[in-house]
Write a protein that holds these residues in place. Structure first.
Motif, PDB file in Angstrom:
ATOM      1  N   UNK A  27      36.892  24.915  27.629  1.00 18.15           N
ATOM      2  CA  UNK A  27      38.255  25.407  27.356  1.00 18.15           C
ATOM      3  C   UNK A  27      38.186  26.620  27.008  1.00 18.15           C
ATOM      4  N   UNK A  28      39.037  27.444  28.053  1.00 22.11           N
ATOM      5  CA  UNK A  28      38.956  28.838  27.918  1.00 22.11           C
ATOM      6  C   UNK A  28      40.674  29.262  27.850  1.00 22.11           C
ATOM      7  N   UNK A  29      40.896  30.186  26.750  1.00 21.11           N
ATOM      8  CA  UNK A  29      42.174  30.674  26.486  1.00 21.11           C
ATOM      9  C   UNK A  29      42.391  31.788  27.941  1.00 21.11           C
ATOM     10  N   UNK A  30      43.713  31.542  28.203  1.00 25.81           N
ATOM     11  CA  UNK A  30      43.943  32.070  29.652  1.00 25.81           C
ATOM     12  C   UNK A  30      43.853  33.642  29.589  1.00 25.81           C
ATOM     13  N   UNK A  31      44.303  34.086  28.600  1.00 26.47           N
ATOM     14  CA  UNK A  31      44.132  35.503  28.363  1.00 26.47           C
ATOM     15  C   UNK A  31      42.945  36.142  27.725  1.00 26.47           C
ATOM     16  N   UNK A  32      41.843  36.377  28.660  1.00 25.02           N
ATOM     17  CA  UNK A  32      40.690  36.839  28.194  1.00 25.02           C
ATOM     18  C   UNK A  32      39.885  37.947  28.939  1.00 25.02           C
ATOM     19  N   UNK A  33      38.998  38.451  28.078  1.00 21.04           N
ATOM     20  CA  UNK A  33      38.381  39.554  28.842  1.00 21.04           C
ATOM     21  C   UNK A  33      36.726  39.037  29.293  1.00 21.04           C
ATOM     22  N   UNK A  34      36.375  39.421  30.226  1.00 18.76           N
ATOM     23  CA  UNK A  34      35.025  39.201  30.739  1.00 18.76           C
ATOM     24  C   UNK A  34      34.366  40.229  31.017  1.00 18.76           C
ATOM     25  N   UNK A  47      27.710  47.576  25.695  1.00 16.36           N
ATOM     26  CA  UNK A  47      28.619  47.498  26.672  1.00 16.36           C
ATOM     27  C   UNK A  47      28.256  48.103  27.998  1.00 16.36           C
ATOM     28  N   UNK A  48      28.293  47.295  29.269  1.00 15.17           N
ATOM     29  CA  UNK A  48      27.991  47.807  30.606  1.00 15.17           C
ATOM     30  C   UNK A  48      29.266  47.878  31.272  1.00 15.17           C
ATOM     31  N   UNK A  49      30.049  47.078  31.303  1.00 12.47           N
ATOM     32  CA  UNK A  49      31.315  47.028  32.117  1.00 12.47           C
ATOM     33  C   UNK A  49      32.153  45.796  31.791  1.00 12.47           C
ATOM     34  N   UNK A  50      33.609  46.083  31.894  1.00  3.34           N
ATOM     35  CA  UNK A  50      34.354  44.598  31.346  1.00  3.34           C
ATOM     36  C   UNK A  50      35.806  44.845  31.956  1.00  3.34           C
ATOM     37  N   UNK A  51      36.402  43.720  32.197  1.00  2.00           N
ATOM     38  CA  UNK A  51      37.729  43.716  32.402  1.00  2.00           C
ATOM     39  C   UNK A  51      38.438  43.072  31.427  1.00  2.00           C
ATOM     40  N   UNK A  52      39.451  43.719  30.564  1.00  2.00           N
ATOM     41  CA  UNK A  52      40.157  43.017  29.694  1.00  2.00           C
ATOM     42  C   UNK A  52      41.219  42.137  30.136  1.00  2.00           C
ATOM     43  N   UNK A  75      39.230  31.465  38.373  1.00  2.00           N
ATOM     44  CA  UNK A  75      37.871  30.783  38.752  1.00  2.00           C
ATOM     45  C   UNK A  75      36.950  31.053  37.632  1.00  2.00           C
ATOM     46  N   UNK A  76      37.400  31.902  36.641  1.00  2.00           N
ATOM     47  CA  UNK A  76      36.743  32.478  35.292  1.00  2.00           C
ATOM     48  C   UNK A  76      35.305  32.662  35.776  1.00  2.00           C
ATOM     49  N   UNK A  77      35.305  33.778  36.666  1.00  2.00           N
ATOM     50  CA  UNK A  77      33.781  34.210  37.272  1.00  2.00           C
ATOM     51  C   UNK A  77      33.771  35.757  37.103  1.00  2.00           C
ATOM     52  N   UNK A  78      32.954  36.426  36.985  1.00  2.00           N
ATOM     53  CA  UNK A  78      32.806  37.829  36.896  1.00  2.00           C
ATOM     54  C   UNK A  78      31.357  38.339  37.290  1.00  2.00           C
ATOM     55  N   UNK A  79      31.471  39.351  38.246  1.00  2.00           N
ATOM     56  CA  UNK A  79      30.307  39.920  39.000  1.00  2.00           C
ATOM     57  C   UNK A  79      30.127  41.365  38.665  1.00  2.00           C
ATOM     58  N   UNK A  80      28.808  41.731  38.823  1.00  2.00           N
ATOM     59  CA  UNK A  80      28.537  43.069  38.444  1.00  2.00           C
ATOM     60  C   UNK A  80      27.577  43.604  39.602  1.00  2.00           C
ATOM     61  N   UNK A  92      17.910  43.052  29.507  1.00  2.00           N
ATOM     62  CA  UNK A  92      18.451  41.840  29.491  1.00  2.00           C
ATOM     63  C   UNK A  92      19.951  41.940  29.646  1.00  2.00           C
ATOM     64  N   UNK A  93      20.725  41.436  30.609  1.00  2.00           N
ATOM     65  CA  UNK A  93      21.833  41.622  30.673  1.00  2.00           C
ATOM     66  C   UNK A  93      22.545  40.297  30.451  1.00  2.00           C
ATOM     67  N   UNK A  94      23.761  40.478  29.425  1.00  2.00           N
ATOM     68  CA  UNK A  94      24.462  39.314  29.181  1.00  2.00           C
ATOM     69  C   UNK A  94      25.813  39.369  29.485  1.00  2.00           C
ATOM     70  N   UNK A  95      26.286  38.284  29.900  1.00  2.00           N
ATOM     71  CA  UNK A  95      27.788  38.003  30.484  1.00  2.00           C
ATOM     72  C   UNK A  95      28.547  37.658  28.999  1.00  2.00           C
ATOM     73  N   UNK A  96      29.870  38.068  28.839  1.00  2.00           N
ATOM     74  CA  UNK A  96      30.305  38.072  27.761  1.00  2.00           C
ATOM     75  C   UNK A  96      31.873  37.551  28.183  1.00  2.00           C
ATOM     76  N   UNK A  97      32.463  36.588  27.529  1.00  2.00           N
ATOM     77  CA  UNK A  97      33.943  36.261  27.682  1.00  2.00           C
ATOM     78  C   UNK A  97      34.412  36.329  26.096  1.00  2.00           C
ATOM     79  N   UNK A  98      35.601  36.874  26.107  1.00  2.00           N
ATOM     80  CA  UNK A  98      36.188  36.909  24.648  1.00  2.00           C
ATOM     81  C   UNK A  98      37.544  36.815  24.826  1.00  2.00           C
ATOM     82  N   UNK A  99      38.254  36.344  23.586  1.00  2.00           N
ATOM     83  CA  UNK A  99      39.786  36.142  23.617  1.00  2.00           C
ATOM     84  C   UNK A  99      40.084  36.071  22.349  1.00  2.00           C
ATOM     85  N   UNK A 100      41.319  36.505  21.959  1.00  2.00           N
ATOM     86  CA  UNK A 100      41.941  36.022  20.871  1.00  2.00           C
ATOM     87  C   UNK A 100      43.259  35.359  20.927  1.00  2.00           C
ATOM     88  N   UNK A 101      43.284  34.140  20.434  1.00  2.00           N
ATOM     89  CA  UNK A 101      44.860  33.452  20.405  1.00  2.00           C
ATOM     90  C   UNK A 101      45.436  34.134  19.423  1.00  2.00           C
TER      91      UNK A 101
END
Length: 120
Positions: A27-34, A47-52, A75-80, A92-101
């Motif tokens: 369940x992912x809030x549509x307005x999110x950063x990955x 932080x390495x890189x992100x798209x807000x 598709x809720x995917x992100x590539x680097x 170690x590289x970690x994928x992150x998804x964050x949002x604020x309702x």
């Protein structure tokens, strides 16, 4: 809940390339950063890189011009894509998804991490 599954990573010689991929589900809030963070032994996670959520790109100074982040919001995917890798990129590289309702605190979700090792 949100689940993040990473793929890619591995061992590469300096100057080489690797591609990391991450897929989010749940369940992912549509307005999110990955994006992607990394943590080397003895160091803090950075932080390495992100798209807000507004589509803005952010890169750490140390990877600008070498790494490229891309995402598919539908598709809720992100590539680097990581090029011209250096030994100091080892982490170690970690994928992150964050949002604020609205009227809520920012929520962060993390992948399990994938090791990237760059040999000199």
């Amino acid at each position: 809940q949100v689940s993040l599954v990473e793929s890619g990573g591995g061992l590469v010689q300096a100057g080489g390339s690797l591609r990391l991929s991450c897929a989010a589900s749940g369940t992912i809030w549509r307005f999110n950063s990955m994006g992607w963070y990394r943590q080397a032994p003895g160091n803090q996670r950075e932080l390495v890189a992100a798209i807000d959520e507004d589509g803005r790109f952010m890169y750490a100074d140390s990877v600008k011009g070498r790494f490229t982040i891309s995402r598919d919001p539908a598709a809720n995917t992100v590539d680097l894509q990581m090029n011209i890798l250096k030994p100091e990129d080892t982490a170690v590289y970690f994928c992150n998804l964050n949002y604020m309702k609205p009227f809520d605190t920012r929520r962060h979700f993390w992948g399990q991490g994938t090791q990237v090792t760059v040999s000199s």
